[in-house]
Every structure is written in C-alpha cells, then in structure tokens.
Write a protein that holds these residues in place. Structure first.
Motif, short mmCIF file in Angstrom:
data_model
loop_
_atom_site.label_atom_id
_atom_site.label_comp_id
_atom_site.label_asym_id
_atom_site.label_seq_id
_atom_site.Cartn_x
_atom_site.Cartn_y
_atom_site.Cartn_z
N THR A 340 -26.99 -38.62 -28.88
CA THR A 340 -25.62 -38.84 -28.41
C THR A 340 -25.61 -39.93 -27.34
OG1 THR A 340 -25.00 -36.54 -28.86
CG2 THR A 340 -23.62 -37.76 -27.31
N ARG A 396 -21.78 -28.54 -23.97
CA ARG A 396 -21.89 -28.59 -25.43
C ARG A 396 -20.51 -28.70 -26.08
NH1 ARG A 396 -25.83 -24.37 -24.41
NH2 ARG A 396 -27.94 -25.25 -24.63
N SER A 397 -19.54 -28.03 -25.50
CA SER A 397 -18.19 -28.07 -26.08
C SER A 397 -17.51 -29.42 -25.88
CB SER A 397 -17.32 -26.97 -25.48
OG SER A 397 -17.00 -27.24 -24.12
N LYS A 398 -17.91 -30.13 -24.82
CA LYS A 398 -17.27 -31.41 -24.49
C LYS A 398 -18.00 -32.61 -25.08
CE LYS A 398 -14.12 -29.74 -21.53
NZ LYS A 398 -12.67 -29.88 -21.70
N ARG A 400 -21.27 -32.22 -26.87
CA ARG A 400 -22.18 -31.75 -27.93
C ARG A 400 -23.61 -31.50 -27.46
NH1 ARG A 400 -19.65 -36.02 -30.45
NH2 ARG A 400 -21.59 -37.22 -30.60
N VAL A 401 -23.97 -31.93 -26.27
CA VAL A 401 -25.33 -31.71 -25.77
C VAL A 401 -25.25 -31.15 -24.35
CG1 VAL A 401 -26.45 -33.47 -27.17
CG2 VAL A 401 -25.43 -34.12 -24.98
#
Length: 432
Positions: A340, A396-398, A400-401
């Motif tokens: 990412t 993770r929700s914002k 992805r990592v």
C-alpha cells in the motif's frame, strides 16, 4: 521587480496566462544575466531563452531540485552581498537546511504576497492580527506575516508560538480579530481556556489563517483535525495558507474554502509526474514553481517535493486563478507498506481522530527484508492490549494496513515532537 496588479486574478484565464508569459520572459532574461547556476544550465543544455515564449515551452528546460540548492547554494544568488538584507533558511525537513538571501525588493515582494494572501482570506485594515508563530530563528514566514499585516494596514501583535497563557492574556488585552498559527495549537488554546474558565466562544477572535497542517481534504471536507477544531470552536473561521521558503509565495483559500489561490504576479506553477511531465487535471502532481519578481535567489522549474491536486475552473469568489489542494504528501516521504502506498498526512488524520491518543510521532524505517516498516509512538495514559488492537483495527479500516504500535508517556512524545533546533513540530521521522 514585481509588477503589482491585484486585479489580474479576477481577469480571464487567457489574460492571466498572457500576463504570466510576459513576466516569464523578464524572469528568464534576469536569470541569464545574473544567475551562475542557470547560466550554466542554459549553456549545458543549449537553451535559447528567447525561444521560451509560453508556459508550455518551460518543458524544454530541466527541473531544479533541492539537491541542486544544497550542492550549489551560492550559485543561485543573483546580487552582490551588499544588496542582501535578510538571510533565512529552509526548515530542513528533507535534509540539510538551505540558505536564502533576500534583498530589499524581495522583502517588499514578500509583504505584497502576504497582502494578497490576507485579503484573499477576507482580512482588511480594520482587523488586528495575533501572530502565534515565531518571527525569529531564520524563519521567513513569521517576518512575512508581519510585513503583510503592515501592507494591509492591520494592527499586529507578535506573541510568537506556544505559551497559551500569554496568548489568552494578549487576546484579552488587545482584542485581535484574527490569528496566524499551526492549527493543532488551537486545540491547546481551547484546553487552556476550558481549564481556566475563559469563554473562548465570546472572544474577539473570529478568523484564523493556519499553516503547516491540513484542515481540508482535497474534496473540501474537513480533516479530522479540522473537524475537531470546528466542533470545539465553530465561531472561528478557518483558512489555510500553503507556502515554502523556496517559493517566497503563498496560496491561501478564500471564503469558498476550495483550494489555495495562485497569485499570478508572483509565481508560475506546474504539476509534474515522476518523469517531469504534466499530470492530468484529476491527478496529483508535484508542485513545481517558477518565481516571478524575485531578485536575490529566483528559481526556475523548482520541484518542491509537495504533492497536490490542482483545480482550473473559476472560483465562486470571482477569481479565475488556478487553485491548489492541501498537500497530500511529500514525494520524499512516500511509504510503500505491505503493498500500500501511504503518505504521512493520511496516518496523522487517523491518529487525530482516536480519543485517548494525546500525541504521537510516526517512524518509518527499513526492515530486515529491505522494505518499509512503520512504528507509531503514541503518547497516552491508556496502554492495554485492547487499545492497541482498537488502533490497529481503525488503521485497517481506513488504509487497509496496520503499523506497529508503541505506547509512551505524553511527556516523552512531546520531547520528540519539539526537537531543540526545529521551528515546527516534527511528527514524522524518516529513518530509512
């Protein structure tokens, strides 16, 4: 010398372009006559400046980089040392600070730039400005704001950065209507007011021009920090201004809050990709500037390292100038993490929204596999595993990592945020 025309920003885009191209010819001739660095560049690349007639023609000229400024600093100076009035340095965020030399005319230009900036934000000679940023320590901006206030005719109080008690004492004594500050400091002002019984909602401050941290996303919505300030202090109108020492110019949003307006008399702006080609209108690009009317150290096609979006459609305020989004990141600070691509401001925005995070710094380093790794050092009184999991889930929700999390005391993080030689808080440490 600059060609002042404060109404050019309201003229048609074709008139603005013609105006800038006339100024460009003057700037190129000045560099050819006075700049050792650009004389050599023109000669080495067989560039005939008389054939550079349009802004598009600039693409025939190589870009200038921060490395050029660091390696050949004195070769950029175009005047005799006796004509230099003020010496400043860049902040050194991306390496060794670079010295800039300004003449008397450059200081006049700086004042005019801030006049345009402040009037774009709706300020007039009836306002009083409280400067909550440093005016010393080789910092160009603090002096520029003071000179701009004089140009507008505003009163100004030079309080400097920090010390909420002194800021509130000055507000109560002088009744300023506006202030200049780093926006996160407004949260500290509110906290001090709430703890000391100060009704900040009824204070004289009605407007703040903010530097150094993003308040608006490229889509015009508040960042988490902007939303926090707005919720706490809704009476205070928040404007942003983006600038750098190298540009000797600034981009400030009007009351439409849809990007910082370019000032056509002072600067030409390009947005370039990795191959130094112009990006499409809907793509982010590196802000690349050519200064107009600078006497001491003018720059030609200088790549700032800042990545922004740009907007060409006319603004509802009546200006027809190009506008810049907030900075989405610095090119040299791009992080490739677990597939990412991230920029530090995206991480800051997430951390600003987590309730028990008092303060933080983000560290990026190269791991044993030779790839980027991230550790977030968080100042907090809550250090349980459940909180660490909650933070990682939010990341993770914002984006992805999730980075590694280290809990520290807020006092320790404060020391990291404010190194002794720094003029600004340092939230990002690049250890690669």
């Amino acid at each position: 010398m600059i060609k002042k025309d404060s109404q050019i920003q309201f003229k048609s885009q074709a008139e603005i372009k013609a105006f800038q191209e006339a100024r460009l010819a003057e700037a190129l001739a000045y560099l050819q006559a006075h700049s050792k660095f650009y004389q050599k560049m023109f000669a080495d690349n067989n560039i005939d400046i008389t054939k550079i007639k349009t802004i598009e023609d600039l693409r025939q000229i190589p870009v200038t980089t921060k490395a050029d400024l660091q390696l050949h600093n004195s070769d950029f100076i175009c005047v005799d040392s006796a004509d230099i009035i003020d010496y400043v340095t860049t902040s050194g965020t991306m390496g060794n600070p670079v010295t800039f030399a300004l003449t008397n005319n450059d200081l006049d230009r700086l004042a005019y730039n801030e006049y345009l900036s402040f009037t774009t934000a709706g300020l007039t000679r009836n306002d009083i400005m409280q400067e909550m940023v440093t005016i010393d320590r080789r910092f160009m901006a603090g002096l520029a704001y003071f000179l701009g206030c004089r140009e507008v005719g505003m009163g100004v109080s030079r309080v400097g950065n920090g010390i909420p008690e002194l800021q509130w004492d000055t507000i109560n004594r002088i009744h300023p209507t506006c202030c200049m500050c780093v926006p996160s400091f407004l949260i500290k002002l509110v906290d001090f007011a709430e703890k000391n019984g100060i009704d900040y909602h009824k204070s004289s401050l009605k407007k703040c021009v903010c530097i150094g941290e993003a308040l608006y996303k490229p889509n015009g919505e508040f960042t988490t920090l902007g939303q926090k300030i707005n919720e706490k202090w809704p009476e205070l109108k928040l404007h942003t201004t983006y600038a750098s020492t190298e540009m000797q110019s600034s981009f400030t949003d009007c009351d439409q809050y849809n990007g910082g307006h370019v000032q056509p008399e002072l600067i030409i702006v390009e947005f370039l990709d990795e191959n130094n080609q112009p990006v499409a209108d809907n793509e982010p690009g590196e802000v690349t500037i050519t200064s107009l009317g600078v006497e001491g150290m003018p720059l030609l096609r200088f790549k700032t390292g800042d990545v922004c979006y740009h907007y060409n459609e006319p603004c509802k305020c009546g200006r027809n100038t190009m506008r810049l989004s907030s900075v989405i990141g610095r090119k040299g600070q791009m992080i490739k993490y677990k597939g990412t691509t991230l920029y530090p401001p995206a991480l800051f925005d997430i951390l600003d929204g987590i309730h028990d995070v008092k303060n933080y710094v983000v560290e990026v380093f190269t791991n044993d596999l030779g790839t980027d790794d991230i550790k977030v050092r968080i100042g907090t009184t809550r250090t349980d595993e459940a909180f660490a999991k909650e933070i990682k889930d939010i990341f993770r929700s914002k984006v992805r990592v999730a980075p590694a999390i280290s809990f520290e005391s807020p006092e320790y993080i404060t020391k990291l945020l404010f190194p002794e030689m720094s003029r600004k808080p340092v939230k990002f440490y690049d250890l690669r």
